[in-house]
Design a protein around this motif. Structure first.
Motif, PDB file in Angstrom:
ATOM      1  N   SER A   1      -3.827  -8.075  -1.438  1.00 19.19           N
ATOM      2  CA  SER A   1      -4.025  -6.997  -0.648  1.00 19.19           C
ATOM      3  C   SER A   1      -4.800  -7.790   0.562  1.00 19.19           C
ATOM      4  N   CYS A   2      -4.314  -7.346   2.053  1.00 21.96           N
ATOM      5  CA  CYS A   2      -4.832  -7.829   3.283  1.00 21.96           C
ATOM      6  C   CYS A   2      -6.280  -7.406   3.420  1.00 21.96           C
ATOM      7  N   PRO A   3      -6.503  -5.858   3.177  1.00 23.31           N
ATOM      8  CA  PRO A   3      -7.854  -5.799   3.161  1.00 23.31           C
ATOM      9  C   PRO A   3      -8.852  -6.417   2.316  1.00 23.31           C
TER      10      PRO A   3
ATOM     11  N   GLY B   1       4.331   3.900   5.648  1.00 21.49           N
ATOM     12  CA  GLY B   1       3.306   2.590   6.290  1.00 21.49           C
ATOM     13  C   GLY B   1       3.477   1.891   7.378  1.00 21.49           C
ATOM     14  N   ASP B   2       3.314   0.737   7.607  1.00 22.01           N
ATOM     15  CA  ASP B   2       3.329  -0.064   8.973  1.00 22.01           C
ATOM     16  C   ASP B   2       4.494   0.057   9.805  1.00 22.01           C
ATOM     17  N   ALA B   3       5.703   0.253   8.873  1.00 23.90           N
ATOM     18  CA  ALA B   3       7.247   0.126   9.359  1.00 23.90           C
ATOM     19  C   ALA B   3       7.482   1.214  10.462  1.00 23.90           C
TER      20      ALA B   3
ATOM     21  N   TYR C   1      -0.338  -2.931  16.295  1.00 24.07           N
ATOM     22  CA  TYR C   1      -0.342  -3.940  15.224  1.00 24.07           C
ATOM     23  C   TYR C   1      -1.011  -3.595  13.988  1.00 24.07           C
ATOM     24  N   ARG C   2      -0.810  -4.046  12.920  1.00 23.54           N
ATOM     25  CA  ARG C   2      -1.518  -3.693  11.703  1.00 23.54           C
ATOM     26  C   ARG C   2      -3.173  -3.913  11.644  1.00 23.54           C
ATOM     27  N   CYS C   3      -3.734  -3.051  11.166  1.00 25.16           N
ATOM     28  CA  CYS C   3      -5.241  -2.842  11.263  1.00 25.16           C
ATOM     29  C   CYS C   3      -5.997  -3.133  12.387  1.00 25.16           C
TER      30      CYS C   3
ATOM     31  N   LYS D   1      -2.191   1.843  11.819  1.00 26.24           N
ATOM     32  CA  LYS D   1      -1.329   1.253  10.750  1.00 26.24           C
ATOM     33  C   LYS D   1      -2.243   0.598   9.938  1.00 26.24           C
ATOM     34  N   SER D   2      -2.655   0.983   8.783  1.00 28.46           N
ATOM     35  CA  SER D   2      -3.695   0.717   7.730  1.00 28.46           C
ATOM     36  C   SER D   2      -3.196   0.969   6.382  1.00 28.46           C
ATOM     37  N   GLY D   3      -3.990   0.388   5.560  1.00 23.56           N
ATOM     38  CA  GLY D   3      -3.522   0.165   3.967  1.00 23.56           C
ATOM     39  C   GLY D   3      -3.886   1.803   3.616  1.00 23.56           C
ATOM     40  N   HIS D   4      -4.830   2.206   4.060  1.00 23.96           N
ATOM     41  CA  HIS D   4      -5.235   3.783   3.647  1.00 23.96           C
ATOM     42  C   HIS D   4      -4.331   4.663   4.250  1.00 23.96           C
ATOM     43  N   MET D   5      -3.977   4.434   5.382  1.00 24.97           N
ATOM     44  CA  MET D   5      -2.793   5.364   5.866  1.00 24.97           C
ATOM     45  C   MET D   5      -1.573   5.164   5.245  1.00 24.97           C
TER      46      MET D   5
ATOM     47  N   GLU E   1      14.239  -9.684  -4.097  1.00 27.13           N
ATOM     48  CA  GLU E   1      14.437  -9.233  -2.422  1.00 27.13           C
ATOM     49  C   GLU E   1      15.476  -8.493  -2.464  1.00 27.13           C
ATOM     50  N   VAL E   2      15.285  -7.403  -1.560  1.00 28.01           N
ATOM     51  CA  VAL E   2      16.265  -6.457  -1.097  1.00 28.01           C
ATOM     52  C   VAL E   2      17.003  -7.098   0.076  1.00 28.01           C
ATOM     53  N   THR E   3      18.198  -7.363   0.226  1.00 27.09           N
ATOM     54  CA  THR E   3      18.968  -7.895   1.119  1.00 27.09           C
ATOM     55  C   THR E   3      19.854  -7.163   2.175  1.00 27.09           C
TER      56      THR E   3
ATOM     57  N   TYR F   1       0.764  -1.247  -0.007  1.00 22.55           N
ATOM     58  CA  TYR F   1       0.150  -0.096   0.007  1.00 22.55           C
ATOM     59  C   TYR F   1       0.736   1.197   0.096  1.00 22.55           C
ATOM     60  N   GLY F   2       1.913   1.207   1.037  1.00 24.32           N
ATOM     61  CA  GLY F   2       2.700   2.512   0.990  1.00 24.32           C
ATOM     62  C   GLY F   2       3.540   2.608  -0.279  1.00 24.32           C
ATOM     63  N   GLY F   3       4.290   1.555  -0.547  1.00 23.88           N
ATOM     64  CA  GLY F   3       5.461   1.592  -1.755  1.00 23.88           C
ATOM     65  C   GLY F   3       4.815   1.640  -3.210  1.00 23.88           C
TER      66      GLY F   3
ATOM     67  N   ILE G   1      10.437  -2.349  -5.970  1.00 21.53           N
ATOM     68  CA  ILE G   1      11.127  -3.877  -5.973  1.00 21.53           C
ATOM     69  C   ILE G   1      10.152  -4.590  -4.789  1.00 21.53           C
ATOM     70  N   ASP G   2       9.622  -5.720  -5.286  1.00 18.46           N
ATOM     71  CA  ASP G   2       8.807  -6.415  -4.338  1.00 18.46           C
ATOM     72  C   ASP G   2       9.275  -7.965  -4.357  1.00 18.46           C
ATOM     73  N   ARG G   3       9.275  -8.733  -3.299  1.00 16.99           N
ATOM     74  CA  ARG G   3       9.667 -10.135  -3.552  1.00 16.99           C
ATOM     75  C   ARG G   3       8.524 -11.099  -3.900  1.00 16.99           C
TER      76      ARG G   3
ATOM     77  N   VAL H   1      11.359   3.250   1.851  1.00 14.22           N
ATOM     78  CA  VAL H   1      11.518   1.924   2.104  1.00 14.22           C
ATOM     79  C   VAL H   1       9.879   1.498   2.803  1.00 14.22           C
ATOM     80  N   SER H   2       9.163   0.555   2.298  1.00 13.54           N
ATOM     81  CA  SER H   2       7.885   0.578   2.730  1.00 13.54           C
ATOM     82  C   SER H   2       7.773  -1.164   2.832  1.00 13.54           C
ATOM     83  N   PRO H   3       8.382  -1.788   3.796  1.00 17.99           N
ATOM     84  CA  PRO H   3       8.308  -3.304   3.704  1.00 17.99           C
ATOM     85  C   PRO H   3       7.383  -3.705   4.680  1.00 17.99           C
TER      86      PRO H   3
HETATM   87  C1  LIG Z   1      -6.829  -9.230   7.997  1.00 19.10           C
HETATM   88  C2  LIG Z   1      -6.276  -7.612   7.488  1.00 19.10           C
HETATM   89  C3  LIG Z   1      -7.256  -6.749   7.206  1.00 19.10           C
HETATM   90  C4  LIG Z   1      -6.854  -5.321   6.863  1.00 19.10           C
HETATM   91  N1  LIG Z   1      -7.803  -4.577   6.590  1.00 19.10           N
HETATM   92  C5  LIG Z   1      -7.661  -3.470   6.312  1.00 19.10           C
HETATM   93  C6  LIG Z   1      -8.627  -2.518   5.548  1.00 19.10           C
HETATM   94  O1  LIG Z   1      -9.835  -2.956   5.803  1.00 19.10           O
HETATM   95  N2  LIG Z   1      -8.328  -1.316   5.608  1.00 19.10           N
HETATM   96  C7  LIG Z   1      -7.137  -0.679   5.694  1.00 19.10           C
HETATM   97  O2  LIG Z   1      -6.642   0.613   5.418  1.00 19.10           O
HETATM   98  N3  LIG Z   1      -6.123  -1.641   6.179  1.00 19.10           N
HETATM   99  C8  LIG Z   1      -6.360  -2.829   6.483  1.00 19.10           C
HETATM  100  N4  LIG Z   1      -5.312  -3.905   6.757  1.00 19.10           N
HETATM  101  C9  LIG Z   1      -3.958  -3.072   7.157  1.00 19.10           C
HETATM  102  C10 LIG Z   1      -2.841  -3.086   5.850  1.00 19.10           C
HETATM  103  O3  LIG Z   1      -3.152  -4.450   5.001  1.00 19.10           O
HETATM  104  C11 LIG Z   1      -1.475  -2.689   6.253  1.00 19.10           C
HETATM  105  O4  LIG Z   1      -1.603  -1.420   7.142  1.00 19.10           O
HETATM  106  C12 LIG Z   1      -0.721  -2.269   5.006  1.00 19.10           C
HETATM  107  O5  LIG Z   1      -0.506  -3.500   3.926  1.00 19.10           O
HETATM  108  C13 LIG Z   1       0.532  -1.574   5.272  1.00 19.10           C
HETATM  109  O6  LIG Z   1       1.234  -1.147   3.870  1.00 19.10           O
HETATM  110  P1  LIG Z   1       2.455  -1.152   3.926  1.00 19.10           P
HETATM  111  O7  LIG Z   1       3.018  -0.784   2.521  1.00 19.10           O
HETATM  112  O8  LIG Z   1       3.256  -0.584   5.023  1.00 19.10           O
HETATM  113  O9  LIG Z   1       3.038  -2.805   3.890  1.00 19.10           O
HETATM  114  P2  LIG Z   1       2.655  -3.926   3.079  1.00 19.10           P
HETATM  115  O10 LIG Z   1       1.286  -3.595   2.099  1.00 19.10           O
HETATM  116  O11 LIG Z   1       2.487  -5.084   3.682  1.00 19.10           O
HETATM  117  O12 LIG Z   1       3.765  -4.000   1.766  1.00 19.10           O
HETATM  118  C14 LIG Z   1       5.032  -4.453   2.067  1.00 19.10           C
HETATM  119  C15 LIG Z   1       5.585  -5.166   0.586  1.00 19.10           C
HETATM  120  O13 LIG Z   1       6.943  -5.143   0.837  1.00 19.10           O
HETATM  121  C16 LIG Z   1       7.355  -6.389   0.351  1.00 19.10           C
HETATM  122  N5  LIG Z   1       8.552  -6.511   1.060  1.00 19.10           N
HETATM  123  C17 LIG Z   1       9.018  -6.484   2.359  1.00 19.10           C
HETATM  124  N6  LIG Z   1      10.474  -6.613   2.425  1.00 19.10           N
HETATM  125  C18 LIG Z   1      10.893  -6.722   1.308  1.00 19.10           C
HETATM  126  C19 LIG Z   1      12.174  -7.057   0.774  1.00 19.10           C
HETATM  127  N7  LIG Z   1      13.335  -7.125   1.622  1.00 19.10           N
HETATM  128  N8  LIG Z   1      12.414  -7.095  -0.413  1.00 19.10           N
HETATM  129  C20 LIG Z   1      11.382  -6.896  -1.271  1.00 19.10           C
HETATM  130  N9  LIG Z   1      10.235  -6.648  -0.984  1.00 19.10           N
HETATM  131  C21 LIG Z   1       9.804  -6.654   0.474  1.00 19.10           C
HETATM  132  C22 LIG Z   1       6.445  -7.302   0.688  1.00 19.10           C
HETATM  133  O14 LIG Z   1       6.342  -8.560  -0.118  1.00 19.10           O
HETATM  134  C23 LIG Z   1       5.120  -6.517   0.680  1.00 19.10           C
HETATM  135  O15 LIG Z   1       4.475  -6.622  -0.499  1.00 19.10           O
HETATM  136  C24 LIG Z   1      -5.365  -4.919   6.800  1.00 19.10           C
HETATM  137  C25 LIG Z   1      -4.666  -6.104   7.534  1.00 19.10           C
HETATM  138  C26 LIG Z   1      -5.044  -7.447   7.533  1.00 19.10           C
HETATM  139  C27 LIG Z   1      -3.600  -8.180   8.025  1.00 19.10           C
END
Ligand SMILES: Cc1cc2nc3c(=O)[nH]c(=O)nc-3n(C[C@H](O)[C@H](O)[C@H](O)COP(=O)(O)OP(=O)(O)OC[C@H]3O[C@@H](n4cnc5c(N)ncnc54)[C@H](O)[C@@H]3O)c2cc1C
Length: 434
Positions: free
Chosen positions: A82-84, A330-332, A200-202, A341-345, A117-119, A52-54, A74-76, A143-145
């Protein structure tokens, strides 16, 4: 099959075309967005994590710089999952196809999407290392892991146990595997969900999951089955009144909520979770969501500077408080007060970072952002409740604060909100990926 190397060859060709257009006095000066001729490159941004962030940051850096910034994403994983809406896959009313999306449209825009995957990150040399291809250098790094889990907090949840005791808190194969476990529960069987301490996320996600599992059991006629929630927190973390009413109205006697239950041991033979205070709860399906922390790559790069768990950022630019030229999303991140910690955020973080990066790389000053959040929760297959908030930058305290009087929660679950929720999902996927 397209490989990371194919993409890079595509890039070289695209780069040559860009140079040719620029040399011929192309259209860069009057470029608009997607259809614009490629502009003269002013630098390279690499985005780690296509969630969601990246993905949002990558799309908008490309778009708002009119292609002048070379963007790698870059994504692994090969596809975005989608978690949502993934809780609805468990509930049996949505499919993995609905929540799985390709990065093809981002590639069409000229973003170099690599499945790798970024190591390691070397902030001093502005360089990243990858599993499949040679090191890459950057001018700025995003960095949005997402999150990783502290499995060690639960004795017995070792690598072997993790094959069957699932979190399904990252959508993908574990979503499919947990659904299979739930489908095998007999009438009278018990599902146990263990929720970690916040953050925790969501925040509402676990309580939505409890609704979806109860809905699945009810739809199958398993009305003697039970959903037991073991919450490490002292209370329901989001939409409390709405969830409690939905549980009582829709699933009477099926959902049992237990606060202050910090699970710290798995008894896999006895199919039991054990708490810090010695309580033992048995289930046919044990769904254990371990405590969270910033994704491993953030930790490895030294970006984690709060409680040994999260990454502190400057909220105007989303730039790390540890390393210059690296933006964390994002969540990090160590969230601002009342920021979930949400996808929208994370999508909002992505846009704030994109705007700041485009400004900084053009020698201008970024403007402090406003951010909003809406989280919808399905209490059954159709009826939904939401929580919303608006967050503005506070210059004095250098953080985001909720805007007084903004946001709020639904009065009750409704079908119209169910349609809004699916519309929200389709819109945010289109916003980040097309
Ligand atoms: C069951 C559930 C329901 C949810 N429902 C909602 C909802 O209704 N609405 C809402 O807004 N949010 C919801 N969320 C929360 C939402 O999913 C997260 O807050 C959101 O995904 C965070 O975005 P992000 O970019 O931080 O991480 P992510 O979306 O998890 O993306 C991180 C990405 O980084 C990649 N990555 C990590 N490390 C590496 C690496 N070293 N090299 C390459 N790639 C890497 C991963 O493969 C992944 O694709 C829900 C979560 C869960 C678990």
């Amino acid at each position: 099959m397209t490989t990371a190397f194919d993409n890079r060859r595509g890039l070289l060709k695209a780069g040559a075309a860009t140079a040719a257009v620029a040399a011929a006095g192309g259209l860069a000066g009057c470029a608009t967005t997607d259809s614009a001729a490629p502009a003269k490159k002013i630098g390279r941004v690499i985005v780690i994590g296509g969630g969601y962030g990246g993905a949002t940051a990558a799309k908008y850096i490309n778009q708002w710089s009119n292609g002048a910034i070379e963007v790698y994403l870059i994504d692994r994983e090969r596809n975005f999952v989608s978690c949502p809406i993934s809780n609805l896959v468990l509930g049996g009313t949505q499919s993995m196809e609905t929540i799985t999306h390709s990065y093809a449209k981002l590639r069409e825009k000229g973003i170099i999407v690599l499945n790798d995957e970024v190591t390691a990150i070397d902030p001093a040399k502005k360089k990243i290392s990858l599993k499949k291809i040679a090191d890459l250098t950057y001018d700025r790094l995003v960095v949005s892991p997402g999150i990783d889990f502290n499995f060690n907090a639960i004795q017995g949840l070792n690598d072997e146990a993790q094959k069957t005791i699932l979190h399904s808190w990252k959508a993908g194969p574990q979503t499919v595997a947990l659904k299979a476990q739930l489908d095998a529960v007999p009438n009278g069987g018990v599902y146990v969900l263990s929720i970690p301490k916040a953050p925790y996320r969501c925040p509402p996600g676990p309580y939505e999951r409890a609704c979806q599992v109860a809905h699945l059991f009810k739809a199958k006629g398993n009305t003697k089955s039970k959903v037991i929630i073991m919450d490490a927190n002292p209370d329901i973390q989001s939409k409390k009144g709405l969830f409690m009413k939905a549980w009582a109205d829709l699933y009477p006697g099926m959902i049992e909520y237990n606060p202050n239950m910090v699970v710290n041991e798995l008894d896999i033979k006895g199919k039991r979770l054990v708490t810090e205070t010695g309580d033992k709860v048995r289930g046919d399906v044990l769904n254990v969501v371990p405590p969270h922390r910033a994704g491993n790559i953030a930790q490895a790069a030294g970006l984690v500077n709060v409680n040994n768990l999260w990454c502190g950022v400057d909220w105007v630019t989303m730039e790390s408080l540890v390393h210059k030229n690296i933006h964390v999303l994002g969540d990090a991140t160590f969230a601002a007060p009342a920021m979930p910690k949400s996808g929208h955020m994370a999508n909002q973080h992505g846009k704030a970072a994109a705007a700041a990066i485009v400004e900084l790389m053009n020698g201008r000053s970024p403007v402090a952002p406003m951010m909003a959040n809406t989280c919808y929760s399905f209490v059954d297959d159709k009826n939904v409740v939401h929580v919303a908030s608006v967050h503005a930058y506070d210059e004095k305290d250098k953080t985001m604060k909720t805007v007084a009087g903004s946001g709020g929660v639904s009065g009750r679950p409704t079908e119209i909100e169910g349609r809004f929720a699916m519309g929200w999902a389709r819109n945010i996927w289109a916003d980040m990926l097309t």
